[in-house]
Design an enzyme around this catalytic site. Structure first.
Site, PDB file in Angstrom:
ATOM      1  N   HIS A 106      -1.640   9.211  -0.781  1.00 24.62           N
ATOM      2  CA  HIS A 106      -2.027   9.550   0.591  1.00 24.62           C
ATOM      3  C   HIS A 106      -2.628   8.347   1.279  1.00 24.62           C
ATOM      4  O   HIS A 106      -3.298   7.527   0.667  1.00 24.62           O
ATOM      5  CB  HIS A 106      -2.991  10.740   0.631  1.00 24.62           C
ATOM      6  CG  HIS A 106      -4.192  10.588  -0.250  1.00 24.62           C
ATOM      7  ND1 HIS A 106      -4.146  10.798  -1.605  1.00 24.62           N
ATOM      8  CD2 HIS A 106      -5.477  10.246   0.036  1.00 24.62           C
ATOM      9  CE1 HIS A 106      -5.343  10.608  -2.126  1.00 24.62           C
ATOM     10  NE2 HIS A 106      -6.172  10.254  -1.157  1.00 24.62           N
ATOM     11  N   HIS A 108      -5.231   7.391   4.169  1.00 22.27           N
ATOM     12  CA  HIS A 108      -6.286   7.826   5.083  1.00 22.27           C
ATOM     13  C   HIS A 108      -6.147   7.031   6.385  1.00 22.27           C
ATOM     14  O   HIS A 108      -6.011   5.810   6.354  1.00 22.27           O
ATOM     15  CB  HIS A 108      -7.666   7.474   4.521  1.00 22.27           C
ATOM     16  CG  HIS A 108      -8.064   8.189   3.279  1.00 22.27           C
ATOM     17  ND1 HIS A 108      -8.934   9.263   3.285  1.00 22.27           N
ATOM     18  CD2 HIS A 108      -7.745   7.973   1.981  1.00 22.27           C
ATOM     19  CE1 HIS A 108      -9.135   9.669   2.038  1.00 22.27           C
ATOM     20  NE2 HIS A 108      -8.434   8.911   1.222  1.00 22.27           N
TER      21      HIS A 108
HETATM   22  P1  AMP Z   1      -9.096  10.106  -2.258  1.00 18.25           P
HETATM   23  O1  AMP Z   1     -10.518   9.976  -2.737  1.00 18.25           O
HETATM   24  O2  AMP Z   1      -8.569   8.868  -1.615  1.00 18.25           O
HETATM   25  O3  AMP Z   1      -8.196  10.644  -3.339  1.00 18.25           O
HETATM   26  O4  AMP Z   1      -9.127  11.133  -1.071  1.00 18.25           O
HETATM   27  C1  AMP Z   1      -8.903  12.498  -1.185  1.00 18.25           C
HETATM   28  C2  AMP Z   1      -9.237  13.088   0.158  1.00 18.25           C
HETATM   29  O5  AMP Z   1      -8.661  14.376   0.220  1.00 18.25           O
HETATM   30  C3  AMP Z   1     -10.733  13.241   0.429  1.00 18.25           C
HETATM   31  O6  AMP Z   1     -11.071  12.527   1.615  1.00 18.25           O
HETATM   32  C4  AMP Z   1     -10.910  14.749   0.598  1.00 18.25           C
HETATM   33  O7  AMP Z   1     -11.850  15.092   1.595  1.00 18.25           O
HETATM   34  C5  AMP Z   1      -9.511  15.191   0.984  1.00 18.25           C
HETATM   35  N1  AMP Z   1      -9.179  16.569   0.624  1.00 18.25           N
HETATM   36  C6  AMP Z   1      -9.317  17.180  -0.573  1.00 18.25           C
HETATM   37  N2  AMP Z   1      -8.887  18.457  -0.519  1.00 18.25           N
HETATM   38  C7  AMP Z   1      -8.442  18.646   0.750  1.00 18.25           C
HETATM   39  C8  AMP Z   1      -7.873  19.766   1.450  1.00 18.25           C
HETATM   40  N3  AMP Z   1      -7.670  20.947   0.840  1.00 18.25           N
HETATM   41  N4  AMP Z   1      -7.552  19.607   2.749  1.00 18.25           N
HETATM   42  C9  AMP Z   1      -7.757  18.439   3.362  1.00 18.25           C
HETATM   43  N5  AMP Z   1      -8.279  17.336   2.769  1.00 18.25           N
HETATM   44  C10 AMP Z   1      -8.627  17.448   1.482  1.00 18.25           C
END
Ligand code: AMP
Ligand code: ZN
Length: 119
Positions: A106, A108
């Site tokens: 993903h 950001h």
């Molecule tokens: P990372 O630490 O780069 O893997 O980021 C994962 C991101 O996913 C974090 O910023 C979380 O807030 C976001 N996240 C986790 N679960 C969900 C969800 N169900 N809907 C939207 N964002 C999510």
């Protein structure tokens, strides 16, 4: 690398877990981060399950190129002000030491007026 049963972002892309959708096409799904760091904070994912940037190859060049060129357009649509006064930040955490928590690739995209909650 197709849709493992236990991947939360595969489920979001498939619509079986709800999200606040920003954009969708055949290959890409974009939704608001549930715990935003900034006034604008959305995540861009490939619909195909790629665990992280550590697994990308030549077959992903077009997909990643499309995601990177889509990001500025969506950032503006979501309320980031134009460059250079505005702008946005693009981050892709990769692996444990890269700070990755969800193991479905993903991007950001964060922006909006400062101060931000984090970052
Ligand atoms: P990372 O630490 O780069 O893997 O980021 C994962 C991101 O996913 C974090 O910023 C979380 O807030 C976001 N996240 C986790 N679960 C969900 C969800 N169900 N809907 C939207 N964002 C999510
Ligand atoms: Zn997945």
């Amino acid at each position: 690398m197709s849709h493992p049963d236990n991947c939360i972002f595969c489920k979001i892309a498939a619509g079986t877990i709800p999200s606040r959708k920003v954009y969708e096409d055949e290959d890409i799904f974009v939704f608001h981060d549930i715990a935003p760091w900034a006034p604008v904070h959305f995540l861009m994912i490939p619909k195909a399950h790629i665990p992280s940037m550590a697994q990308v190859g030549a077959e992903h060049e077009a997909l990643l190129g499309r995601m990177m060129t889509l990001a500025p357009k969506l950032a503006l649509e979501q309320g980031c002000r134009p460059y250079p006064e505005g702008g946005f930040r693009i981050v892709t955490n990769t692996g444990a030491e890269g700070g990755q928590e969800v193991h479905h690739l993903h991007i950001h995209v964060m922006g909006g007026p400062r101060p931000w909650l984090r970052g």
